[in-house]
Design an enzyme around this catalytic site. Structure first.
Site, PDB file in Angstrom:
ATOM      1  N   GLU A  79     -27.500  11.385 -87.918  1.00 24.38           N
ATOM      2  CA  GLU A  79     -27.853  10.417 -86.887  1.00 24.38           C
ATOM      3  C   GLU A  79     -27.553  11.067 -85.550  1.00 24.38           C
ATOM      4  O   GLU A  79     -26.701  11.964 -85.444  1.00 24.38           O
ATOM      5  CB  GLU A  79     -27.067   9.117 -87.045  1.00 24.38           C
ATOM      6  CG  GLU A  79     -25.735   9.058 -86.324  1.00 24.38           C
ATOM      7  CD  GLU A  79     -24.696  10.013 -86.877  1.00 24.38           C
ATOM      8  OE1 GLU A  79     -24.751  10.303 -88.088  1.00 24.38           O
ATOM      9  OE2 GLU A  79     -23.836  10.463 -86.102  1.00 24.38           O
TER      10      GLU A  79
ATOM     11  N   LYS B 196     -22.088  22.460 -80.860  1.00 28.73           N
ATOM     12  CA  LYS B 196     -22.461  21.648 -82.031  1.00 28.73           C
ATOM     13  C   LYS B 196     -23.031  22.479 -83.189  1.00 28.73           C
ATOM     14  O   LYS B 196     -22.902  22.104 -84.344  1.00 28.73           O
ATOM     15  CB  LYS B 196     -23.453  20.563 -81.615  1.00 28.73           C
ATOM     16  CG  LYS B 196     -22.773  19.440 -80.846  1.00 28.73           C
ATOM     17  CD  LYS B 196     -23.641  18.202 -80.782  1.00 28.73           C
ATOM     18  CE  LYS B 196     -22.868  17.025 -80.212  1.00 28.73           C
ATOM     19  NZ  LYS B 196     -22.713  17.126 -78.737  1.00 28.73           N
TER      20      LYS B 196
ATOM     21  N   SER C 197     -18.201  23.520 -73.153  1.00 26.95           N
ATOM     22  CA  SER C 197     -18.772  23.132 -74.447  1.00 26.95           C
ATOM     23  C   SER C 197     -20.272  23.362 -74.557  1.00 26.95           C
ATOM     24  O   SER C 197     -20.803  23.534 -75.647  1.00 26.95           O
ATOM     25  CB  SER C 197     -18.446  21.669 -74.755  1.00 26.95           C
ATOM     26  OG  SER C 197     -18.857  20.833 -73.688  1.00 26.95           O
TER      27      SER C 197
HETATM   28  C1  LIG Z   1     -21.924  16.401 -77.902  1.00 25.76           C
HETATM   29  C2  LIG Z   1     -21.303  17.170 -76.803  1.00 25.76           C
HETATM   30  C3  LIG Z   1     -19.991  16.914 -76.343  1.00 25.76           C
HETATM   31  C4  LIG Z   1     -19.149  15.785 -76.870  1.00 25.76           C
HETATM   32  O1  LIG Z   1     -18.851  15.835 -78.217  1.00 25.76           O
HETATM   33  P1  LIG Z   1     -17.418  16.264 -78.758  1.00 25.76           P
HETATM   34  O2  LIG Z   1     -17.486  15.946 -80.205  1.00 25.76           O
HETATM   35  O3  LIG Z   1     -16.384  15.458 -78.037  1.00 25.76           O
HETATM   36  O4  LIG Z   1     -17.254  17.711 -78.496  1.00 25.76           O
HETATM   37  C5  LIG Z   1     -19.471  17.713 -75.351  1.00 25.76           C
HETATM   38  N1  LIG Z   1     -20.194  18.709 -74.787  1.00 25.76           N
HETATM   39  C6  LIG Z   1     -21.452  18.986 -75.187  1.00 25.76           C
HETATM   40  C7  LIG Z   1     -22.192  20.088 -74.531  1.00 25.76           C
HETATM   41  C8  LIG Z   1     -22.049  18.224 -76.203  1.00 25.76           C
HETATM   42  O5  LIG Z   1     -23.299  18.499 -76.595  1.00 25.76           O
END
Ligand SMILES: *Cc1c(COP(=O)(O)O)cnc(C)c1O
Length: 395
Positions: free
Chosen positions: A111, A89, A377
């Site tokens: 938000e 993010k 992610s």
């Molecule tokens: C917020 C988040 C997601 C999901 O959001 P996407 O916009 O689909 O990427 C996935 N993995 C992590 C670690 C997150 O913080």
């Protein structure tokens, strides 16, 4: 297929800007600024500098040898968990704050549901010396106390929203209201590839650093393209970030959605699998709707996937057959979490664990020569408590 410089309002049938007319000039200003700065060498250099020296990029592409041996095909992990603040993010938060600065804005609003986007935004605002206000439903404020405290430590003001269901949707409405009132000095920072045009494009472009790096890294290691890219899907930003630079290549794209406790309404967050066309957060996409056509309840063990829609470009790619959507349940995701932790010594976020779990669950579909890039992610430190509570309950 679109090129990198294309800033299109619609992705097939999806996208657009379905919001009150008073926002049109505001969004036009944002689009014009983005078009002006996105290819400007000075802007790109500043983004690259922050990605390298602050976020810690490029994130490694790690060959997961133990897991590959165990499952019978080659798996590379794109390590977004190693970024500063522990997830993908931050890439988007930094990118948009640099844009806000160029636009002369002094104040950032956002938000947040689970608080992860709020923390990334508060972090980027701190380093860039911007005022920051994060709207959060009062229910979420209660559930996500550590993230609220983190945002406050970083200097952000967290506004607890007590309207409606007191969750993400209501926080978003409040943020839009604030924006309309304070647009002169305020930039609204959206955290995934959703929202009205031009947000889905802006967020995708900043996140596509993931896929650009991965492409170079896989060529350096394997001298060829991967066969598959696999990523979890909440709103779709980590997935689009990885997929986008490969859209025109012969690479199969798999998005893993939250299957929650099962396919019954209210028990999952699989918007591509079970959603219908509708409007959410200012754009047309695939959305979980109830029998009355209202936005339905969703559930996932991972807060980051607990979203009743998906970005419009994600819905488009799925509709076109370019992107395959699969679903993984809460229990399978927990198994995936344990699996990667034991196999590779990497504790993944519960969101990313969905993608891990899919490879384990469907391992028979892949062949011995297949090369797969799996997007990790985020890191799972934030989820260790949830897993611990679960093990206590099951004992
Ligand atoms: C917020 C988040 C997601 C999901 O959001 P996407 O916009 O689909 O990427 C996935 N993995 C992590 C670690 C997150 O913080």
């Amino acid at each position: 297929m679109k090129t990198e410089s294309d800033l299109s309002r619609y992705f097939g049938d999806f996208g657009g800007a379905f919001i009150p007319e008073s926002f049109i000039p505001i969004l036009d200003e944002l689009e014009a600024a983005y078009l002006k700065y996105k290819d400007e060498p000075g802007f790109i250099a500043q983004f690259d500098y922050m990605m390298r020296d602050y976020v810690g990029r490029p994130s490694p592409l790690f060959y997961a040898e133990n897991m590959s041996k165990d499952l019978g095909f080659k798996i590379y992990l794109k390590r977004e968990d190693l970024n500063h603040t522990g997830a993908h993010k931050i890439n988007n938060a930094i990118g948009q704050i640099l844009l806000a600065k160029r636009m002369g804005k002094k104040r950032i609003i956002a938000e947040t549901g689970a608080g992860q986007h709020g923390v990334a935004t508060a972090t980027a605002a701190a380093i860039m010396g911007m005022e920051c206000v994060v709207y959060m439903g009062s229910e979420d404020v209660k559930r996500q106390e550590p993230n609220v405290f983190r945002m406050q430590l970083l200097g952000a003001e967290v506004v607890s929203v007590t309207e409606g269901s007191r969750t993400l949707k209501d926080a978003m409405n409040e943020a839009f209201r604030d924006w309309l009132t304070n647009v002169e000095n305020t930039y609204y920072l959206i955290g995934t590839v959703a929202g009205p045009h031009p947000y889905p494009t802006i967020v995708r472009d900043f996140q596509s650093i993931i896929g650009k790096e991965a492409k170079e890294q896989i060529f350096a290691k394997e001298k060829r393209l991967p066969d598959y890219l696999v990523a979890c899907i909440g709103g779709g930003s980590n997935a689009m970030g990885l997929f986008y630079p490969f859209l025109n290549d012969e690479v199969q794209l798999i998005g893993v959605e939250a299957g929650g406790r099962g396919p019954q309404p209210g028990e999952h967050a699989s918007s591509l699998t079970y959603g219908k066309k509708g409007v959410l957060h200012g754009s047309k996409s695939k959305i979980i709707l109830d029998d009355y056509g209202q936005v339905g309840d969703v559930h996932s063990i991972s807060a980051g996937l607990d979203y009743p829609g998906v970005g419009p470009e994600v819905a488009y790619l799925h509709d076109e057959g370019r992107l395959e959507a699969v679903s993984v349940t809460d229990n399978e995701a927990v198994e995936g979490f344990r699996y990667l932790t034991r196999m590779e010594g990497i504790i993944p976020a519960l969101e990313s664990s969905h993608a891990v779990a899919y490879l384990v669950k469907d391992k028979k579909r892949f062949g011995k020569e297949d090369i797969i890039i799996l997007n990790i992610s985020g890191r799972g430190d934030k989820d260790v408590n949830t897993i611990n509570q679960l093990s206590k309950k099951n004992r």
